[in-house]
Design an enzyme around this catalytic site. Structure first.
Site, PDB file in Angstrom:
ATOM      1  N   SER A 163       0.775  -1.194   0.046  1.00 17.70           N
ATOM      2  CA  SER A 163      -0.041   0.096   0.094  1.00 17.70           C
ATOM      3  C   SER A 163       0.899   1.261   0.057  1.00 17.70           C
ATOM      4  O   SER A 163       0.358   2.272  -0.369  1.00 17.70           O
ATOM      5  CB  SER A 163      -0.964   0.002   1.297  1.00 17.70           C
ATOM      6  OG  SER A 163      -0.091  -0.211   2.281  1.00 17.70           O
ATOM      7  N   THR A 164       1.977   1.118   0.601  1.00 20.27           N
ATOM      8  CA  THR A 164       2.832   2.539   0.686  1.00 20.27           C
ATOM      9  C   THR A 164       3.482   2.699  -0.886  1.00 20.27           C
ATOM     10  O   THR A 164       3.473   3.716  -1.354  1.00 20.27           O
ATOM     11  CB  THR A 164       4.042   2.277   1.518  1.00 20.27           C
ATOM     12  OG1 THR A 164       3.467   1.870   2.815  1.00 20.27           O
ATOM     13  CG2 THR A 164       4.665   3.632   1.928  1.00 20.27           C
TER      14      THR A 164
ATOM     15  N   ALA B 225       8.135  -2.126   3.430  1.00 21.20           N
ATOM     16  CA  ALA B 225       8.764  -3.165   4.340  1.00 21.20           C
ATOM     17  C   ALA B 225       7.602  -3.523   5.656  1.00 21.20           C
ATOM     18  O   ALA B 225       7.011  -2.687   5.862  1.00 21.20           O
ATOM     19  CB  ALA B 225      10.175  -2.776   4.908  1.00 21.20           C
ATOM     20  N   ASP B 226       7.903  -4.532   6.023  1.00 16.50           N
ATOM     21  CA  ASP B 226       7.186  -4.803   7.212  1.00 16.50           C
ATOM     22  C   ASP B 226       7.750  -4.545   8.458  1.00 16.50           C
ATOM     23  O   ASP B 226       7.223  -4.241   9.694  1.00 16.50           O
ATOM     24  CB  ASP B 226       6.630  -6.348   7.065  1.00 16.50           C
ATOM     25  CG  ASP B 226       5.611  -6.646   6.069  1.00 16.50           C
ATOM     26  OD1 ASP B 226       4.790  -5.943   5.946  1.00 16.50           O
ATOM     27  OD2 ASP B 226       6.306  -7.161   5.156  1.00 16.50           O
TER      28      ASP B 226
ATOM     29  N   LYS C 131      10.227  -8.222   4.765  1.00 14.80           N
ATOM     30  CA  LYS C 131       9.324  -8.246   3.826  1.00 14.80           C
ATOM     31  C   LYS C 131       8.377  -9.347   3.340  1.00 14.80           C
ATOM     32  O   LYS C 131       8.970 -10.522   4.051  1.00 14.80           O
ATOM     33  CB  LYS C 131      10.071  -7.809   2.519  1.00 14.80           C
ATOM     34  CG  LYS C 131      10.474  -6.201   2.654  1.00 14.80           C
ATOM     35  CD  LYS C 131      11.339  -5.656   1.323  1.00 14.80           C
ATOM     36  CE  LYS C 131      10.362  -5.990   0.084  1.00 14.80           C
ATOM     37  NZ  LYS C 131       8.936  -5.059   0.104  1.00 14.80           N
TER      38      LYS C 131
ATOM     39  N   GLY D 233       5.003  -9.391   3.753  1.00 19.04           N
ATOM     40  CA  GLY D 233       3.545  -9.042   3.913  1.00 19.04           C
ATOM     41  C   GLY D 233       2.345  -9.163   2.875  1.00 19.04           C
ATOM     42  O   GLY D 233       1.200  -9.465   2.980  1.00 19.04           O
TER      43      GLY D 233
ATOM     44  N   GLU E 142      10.451  -9.493  -5.229  1.00 21.73           N
ATOM     45  CA  GLU E 142      10.893  -8.334  -4.488  1.00 21.73           C
ATOM     46  C   GLU E 142      12.352  -8.329  -4.362  1.00 21.73           C
ATOM     47  O   GLU E 142      13.203  -7.240  -4.737  1.00 21.73           O
ATOM     48  CB  GLU E 142      10.322  -7.866  -3.268  1.00 21.73           C
ATOM     49  CG  GLU E 142       8.779  -7.342  -3.445  1.00 21.73           C
ATOM     50  CD  GLU E 142       7.990  -7.269  -2.261  1.00 21.73           C
ATOM     51  OE1 GLU E 142       6.949  -6.566  -2.317  1.00 21.73           O
ATOM     52  OE2 GLU E 142       8.154  -7.825  -1.091  1.00 21.73           O
TER      53      GLU E 142
HETATM   54  C1  5RP Z   1       4.977  -7.175  -0.030  1.00 24.07           C
HETATM   55  C2  5RP Z   1       5.804  -6.378   0.721  1.00 24.07           C
HETATM   56  C3  5RP Z   1       5.301  -4.895   1.251  1.00 24.07           C
HETATM   57  O1  5RP Z   1       6.065  -4.144   0.734  1.00 24.07           O
HETATM   58  C4  5RP Z   1       5.365  -5.011   2.726  1.00 24.07           C
HETATM   59  O2  5RP Z   1       4.253  -5.857   3.282  1.00 24.07           O
HETATM   60  C5  5RP Z   1       4.825  -3.386   3.120  1.00 24.07           C
HETATM   61  O3  5RP Z   1       3.284  -3.254   2.759  1.00 24.07           O
HETATM   62  P1  5RP Z   1       2.629  -1.968   3.062  1.00 24.07           P
HETATM   63  O4  5RP Z   1       3.355  -0.708   2.410  1.00 24.07           O
HETATM   64  O5  5RP Z   1       1.247  -2.016   2.634  1.00 24.07           O
HETATM   65  O6  5RP Z   1       2.534  -1.583   4.556  1.00 24.07           O
HETATM   66  O7  5RP Z   1       6.935  -6.697   1.367  1.00 24.07           O
HETATM   67  O8  5RP Z   1       5.459  -8.580  -0.310  1.00 24.07           O
END
Ligand code: 5RP
Length: 235
Positions: A34-35, A91-92, A102, A104, A111
């Site tokens: 989402s970011t 990133a998470d 990462k 999520g 990636e």
């Molecule tokens: C996807 C990822 C995302 O970049 C990570 O989960 C962060 O997502 P968000 O910006 O929605 O918090 O690693 O595999």
């Protein structure tokens, strides 16, 4: 979500700041989540306004590819280009050494390929993603071949992890990655030696890749909200 939602504001501003670093003529790794979605939107806006020219995007997922097309970013593949100028991805978890968890969005395998190839990899996060030690808030995603789920689960449990098969939302059964595999989320309650663990996990037969990104990030942009105002700082 309203326009004043603080998390949305942080994500927007950090996405805008990362998109502002893209230069004309660049090959750009387009992350997932989402970011990063905001970064893709703002890169598209800069292309549409004529401010950016000759951009080629390399998507890290089906989601990134759909968003890039929606926002008018031309795409290419790693068969066509031998290098990536800049990659932007979320990133998470981020630790003080700029190491990441990462995955999520279950996209960490692609990636890692794209982000690792970039001359400059920018991580875009809101301040909730900062941790002192990786693995303290987020379970570590591991992408696994479906036929190897049982032996890989046992191997991860033998390493001390609590293992859960990631299940779909609004879809019965497990999450299936863009490559047709499954994801095991491994709770480790803090990772002491992430570089060693990354290699150990990837040595288990049936594991495609795990969500530890060690020494890959060049720059971390952190979105924060103070007094209702979104700001971006660099780690
Ligand atoms: C996807 C990822 C995302 O970049 C990570 O989960 C962060 O997502 P968000 O910006 O929605 O918090 O690693 O595999």
């Amino acid at each position: 979500m309203s326009e004043t939602d603080p998390v949305k504001l942080m994500k927007q501003e950090v996405g805008r700041a990362a998109a502002a670093q893209v230069k004309s003529g660049s090959i750009v790794g387009l992350g997932t989540g989402s970011t990063t979605a905001y970064a893709i939107q703002f890169i598209g806006d800069r292309i549409q306004s004529g401010e950016l020219e000759d951009i080629q995007g390399i998507p890290t997922s089906f989601q990134a590819s759909v968003l890039a097309k929606k926002h008018g970013i031309p795409l290419t593949t790693l068969d066509e280009v031998s290098r990536i100028d800049i990659a932007i991805d979320g990133a998470d978890e981020v630790d003080p050494q700029k190491n990441l968890i990462k995955g999520g969005g279950a996209a960490h395998t692609r990636e890692k390929v794209v982000d690792s190839l970039a001359d400059h990899f920018i991580v875009v996060v809101d301040s909730s993603k900062l941790v002192d030690r990786l693995g303290s808030t987020f379970a570590l995603p591991v992408e696994v071949l479906p036929m190897a789920i049982a032996p890989v689960t046992r191997a991860l449990e033998a390493l001390g992890g609590k293992v859960e098969l990631r299940m779909g939302v609004k879809k019965d059964g497990p999450v299936i990655t863009d490559q047709g595999n499954m994801v095991l989320d491994v709770t480790l309650e803090g990772i002491d030696q992430p570089a060693e663990l990354e290699k150990t996990l990837n040595n288990i037969p049936g594991v495609l890749d795990n969500g530890l990104f060690i020494g890959v990030a060049d720059e971390v942009l952190i979105g924060e909200v103070k007094d209702g105002q979104a700001t971006v700082r660099t780690m």
